[in-house]
Write a protein that holds these residues in place. Sequence first.
Motif, PDB file in Angstrom:
ATOM      1  N   GLY A  54       0.778  -1.226   0.000  1.00  0.00           N
ATOM      2  CA  GLY A  54       0.000   0.000   0.000  1.00  0.00           C
ATOM      3  C   GLY A  54       0.808   1.273   0.000  1.00  0.00           C
ATOM      4  O   GLY A  54       0.231   2.365   0.027  1.00  0.00           O
ATOM      5  N   ALA A  55       2.138   1.163  -0.049  1.00  0.00           N
ATOM      6  CA  ALA A  55       2.980   2.364  -0.052  1.00  0.00           C
ATOM      7  C   ALA A  55       3.144   2.844  -1.485  1.00  0.00           C
ATOM      8  O   ALA A  55       4.087   2.474  -2.180  1.00  0.00           O
ATOM      9  N   ALA A  56       2.194   3.645  -1.945  1.00  0.00           N
ATOM     10  CA  ALA A  56       2.201   4.169  -3.310  1.00  0.00           C
ATOM     11  C   ALA A  56       2.199   5.692  -3.251  1.00  0.00           C
ATOM     12  O   ALA A  56       1.610   6.285  -2.336  1.00  0.00           O
ATOM     13  N   PRO A  57       2.822   6.365  -4.224  1.00  0.00           N
ATOM     14  CA  PRO A  57       2.919   7.831  -4.176  1.00  0.00           C
ATOM     15  C   PRO A  57       1.644   8.555  -4.580  1.00  0.00           C
ATOM     16  O   PRO A  57       1.576   9.772  -4.459  1.00  0.00           O
ATOM     17  N   GLY A  58       0.645   7.820  -5.061  1.00  0.00           N
ATOM     18  CA  GLY A  58      -0.604   8.462  -5.480  1.00  0.00           C
ATOM     19  C   GLY A  58      -1.764   7.495  -5.347  1.00  0.00           C
ATOM     20  O   GLY A  58      -1.617   6.402  -4.785  1.00  0.00           O
ATOM     21  N   PRO A  59      -2.931   7.870  -5.834  1.00  0.00           N
ATOM     22  CA  PRO A  59      -4.100   6.972  -5.762  1.00  0.00           C
ATOM     23  C   PRO A  59      -3.776   5.608  -6.368  1.00  0.00           C
ATOM     24  O   PRO A  59      -3.208   5.514  -7.456  1.00  0.00           O
ATOM     25  N   PHE A  60      -4.151   4.557  -5.637  1.00  0.00           N
ATOM     26  CA  PHE A  60      -3.749   3.211  -6.037  1.00  0.00           C
ATOM     27  C   PHE A  60      -4.864   2.224  -5.708  1.00  0.00           C
ATOM     28  O   PHE A  60      -4.658   1.231  -5.063  1.00  0.00           O
ATOM     29  N   ALA A  61      -6.072   2.532  -6.124  1.00  0.00           N
ATOM     30  CA  ALA A  61      -7.195   1.642  -5.856  1.00  0.00           C
ATOM     31  C   ALA A  61      -8.093   1.608  -7.065  1.00  0.00           C
ATOM     32  O   ALA A  61      -8.540   2.649  -7.540  1.00  0.00           O
ATOM     33  N   LEU A  62      -8.334   0.420  -7.575  1.00  0.00           N
ATOM     34  CA  LEU A  62      -9.207   0.228  -8.719  1.00  0.00           C
ATOM     35  C   LEU A  62     -10.325  -0.709  -8.300  1.00  0.00           C
ATOM     36  O   LEU A  62     -10.076  -1.845  -7.883  1.00  0.00           O
ATOM     37  N   HIS A  63     -11.544  -0.228  -8.373  1.00  0.00           N
ATOM     38  CA  HIS A  63     -12.683  -1.002  -7.890  1.00  0.00           C
ATOM     39  C   HIS A  63     -12.761  -2.356  -8.574  1.00  0.00           C
ATOM     40  O   HIS A  63     -13.080  -3.371  -7.941  1.00  0.00           O
ATOM     41  N   SER A  64     -12.454  -2.416  -9.861  1.00  0.00           N
ATOM     42  CA  SER A  64     -12.560  -3.676 -10.594  1.00  0.00           C
ATOM     43  C   SER A  64     -11.579  -4.717 -10.074  1.00  0.00           C
ATOM     44  O   SER A  64     -11.883  -5.917 -10.054  1.00  0.00           O
ATOM     45  N   VAL A  65     -10.404  -4.286  -9.635  1.00  0.00           N
ATOM     46  CA  VAL A  65      -9.414  -5.220  -9.095  1.00  0.00           C
ATOM     47  C   VAL A  65      -9.876  -5.770  -7.754  1.00  0.00           C
ATOM     48  O   VAL A  65      -9.767  -6.970  -7.473  1.00  0.00           O
ATOM     49  N   LEU A  66     -10.421  -4.915  -6.908  1.00  0.00           N
ATOM     50  CA  LEU A  66     -10.921  -5.362  -5.611  1.00  0.00           C
ATOM     51  C   LEU A  66     -12.111  -6.307  -5.773  1.00  0.00           C
ATOM     52  O   LEU A  66     -12.229  -7.314  -5.066  1.00  0.00           O
ATOM     53  N   GLU A  67     -12.989  -5.995  -6.704  1.00  0.00           N
ATOM     54  CA  GLU A  67     -14.147  -6.858  -6.945  1.00  0.00           C
ATOM     55  C   GLU A  67     -13.715  -8.215  -7.491  1.00  0.00           C
ATOM     56  O   GLU A  67     -14.312  -9.241  -7.185  1.00  0.00           O
ATOM     57  N   ARG A  68     -12.703  -8.211  -8.323  1.00  0.00           N
ATOM     58  CA  ARG A  68     -12.191  -9.469  -8.877  1.00  0.00           C
ATOM     59  C   ARG A  68     -11.593 -10.337  -7.772  1.00  0.00           C
ATOM     60  O   ARG A  68     -11.765 -11.553  -7.758  1.00  0.00           O
ATOM     61  N   ALA A  69     -10.891  -9.706  -6.839  1.00  0.00           N
ATOM     62  CA  ALA A  69     -10.245 -10.453  -5.770  1.00  0.00           C
ATOM     63  C   ALA A  69     -11.253 -11.109  -4.835  1.00  0.00           C
ATOM     64  O   ALA A  69     -11.064 -12.253  -4.406  1.00  0.00           O
ATOM     65  N   TRP A  70     -12.303 -10.399  -4.502  1.00  0.00           N
ATOM     66  CA  TRP A  70     -13.321 -10.929  -3.567  1.00  0.00           C
ATOM     67  C   TRP A  70     -14.645 -10.268  -3.899  1.00  0.00           C
ATOM     68  O   TRP A  70     -14.952  -9.182  -3.395  1.00  0.00           O
ATOM     69  N   PRO A  71     -15.434 -10.901  -4.779  1.00  0.00           N
ATOM     70  CA  PRO A  71     -16.703 -10.288  -5.203  1.00  0.00           C
ATOM     71  C   PRO A  71     -17.590  -9.963  -4.018  1.00  0.00           C
ATOM     72  O   PRO A  71     -17.759 -10.777  -3.103  1.00  0.00           O
TER      73      PRO A  71
END
Length: 545
Positions: free
Chosen positions: A527-544
């Motif tokens: 989670g140590a990223a220099p800017g926004p680093f969240a994509l809803h589609s990736v989170l939904e894919r990981a755990w619908p």
Amino acid sequence: MNGTTHEVTNQVPELGDYNLYSSDIALQEGVRREGAHGHEESLLHYGARLGLKETMALAHDINRYKPELEAFDRQGRRVDRVRFHPGWHRFLRMAFLQGMHSSAWSSPGAGAHVARAASYLLHGQIEAGSLCPTTMTSAAIPVLSREPWFSSVSSRLYSLQYDERDMPLSGKTSMMVGMGMTEKQGGSDLRSNTTWAVPMDGAGRGAAYRIVGHKWFFSSPMSDAHLVLARHDDAFSCFYVPRWLDDGSKNAVHIQRIKNKLGNSSNASVEVEFRDAVGVMIGEEGRGIATLVEMASYTRLDCVLGSTALLRQAVVQAMHHARHRIAFGQQLIQHPLMQSVLMDLALESEAATALALRLARAFDSPDDPLEQAYCRVLTPAAKFWICKRTIEATGECMEVWGGNGYIEDGPMARLYREAPVNSIWEGSGNVMCLDVLRALKRHPEQAQALLADLEHGCQDEPLLKPRMQGLLALLAEAGPVLESAARYVAQELVLLTQAGLLRRHAPLVLADAFVQSRFGVGGRVYGAAPGPFALHSVLERAWPE
């Protein structure tokens, strides 16, 4: 006032009664892609059974009540028996019915190792300790299959009916095989072993020997036989040491104690002494280390699978918690920083799953140079990298739960304590990385095939190409310079392979996020990223949701 001090609110419902397979998009896609699509019905059934709340509760129980040693019976006879929680046998019965101990060998062909790997990835999410006997038994089969007497045990090795009875093999429906390699003075340095073998009547392959010595770690102690490394005539050979002898007596393998381990608590690891135990030489005489290293190539794959399973379950538990826990006026998962952490963890899990299944496919097709490179080079590299990343990831997922994650009543503490074993077992990180360098040097054709494949995967990606060029330049070095960089070599091999797999097979947005976070600007913690680093589609894919 009625004396009530508080109401229970904002506590996350216990996760359970879900299908581990149908909820894992990356696993489903990998199973189909790597050739095991014909096994999906079985995997769906297994995923549903493992996901039951009662199955999860049983796993919790058998890790609370550790195995106990019964060295003698009540009449004083030596029995060297380990007693397990009844649920331990239930999990092994499930694993046997799924064929995890033998199916890759009893039903070989396209997708056989992949299907077994998928079952392993499901089982390991719920109960990891019972994986050890299935791993040992499966890895022993290709070694034993070359012995002329293999037909006398093959039906029991291939049986799907788990038999927990402690009795001579002739009366059992199935069997398990363990391993005894390391000793207290040497560990991974097997050539320092002192256990000695003396021929009883004739010598060489197939002959019986008397074995005297000890093993500091003896895996799966209630197995029906163990493959044991012992010295004779200034050489090392491998010996098949049965638990019971043909005359119905117990072999002289004496359990000294059960190890008090950090995790892996449902499974017993023991110290033993051989007091003139009987063993039969297997494999080529004087090639015992090579024989057991071959077995270890399969167990190392299972270390990758086991860590990938723990990583997946930890991420699922973290996301489940974040979707139900309210903090500062909204769900945890709605907070941008928490989204960055969870997305980074989701990327790690998907990349591990893709690589684990690709490695399993390589074991289905070992004749091709590229597939051989996956087996010989990338398997130890993946064991090094994925097992270490899982240790860090399970700790991060525990932190998502906050203080509740640190409590033994929930699942996170057990996942965290379980994670280090796969990094240590079957060779620690340095041993794996040195094996990577050794394999690259000994098998130049395979190394060339692998590096060419990685270069192809870097095409049209400016972040990957310089890292690939740097790896190639480093591999041109020799001696202490290259050895000191062995961990970096293993890391780069895995990350470049994972990036290539995701770029070919995962959604573009996910693959790009992996490349940016692992090869661009990012931190050394999740989670140590220099800017926004969240994509809803990736989170939904990981755990619908």
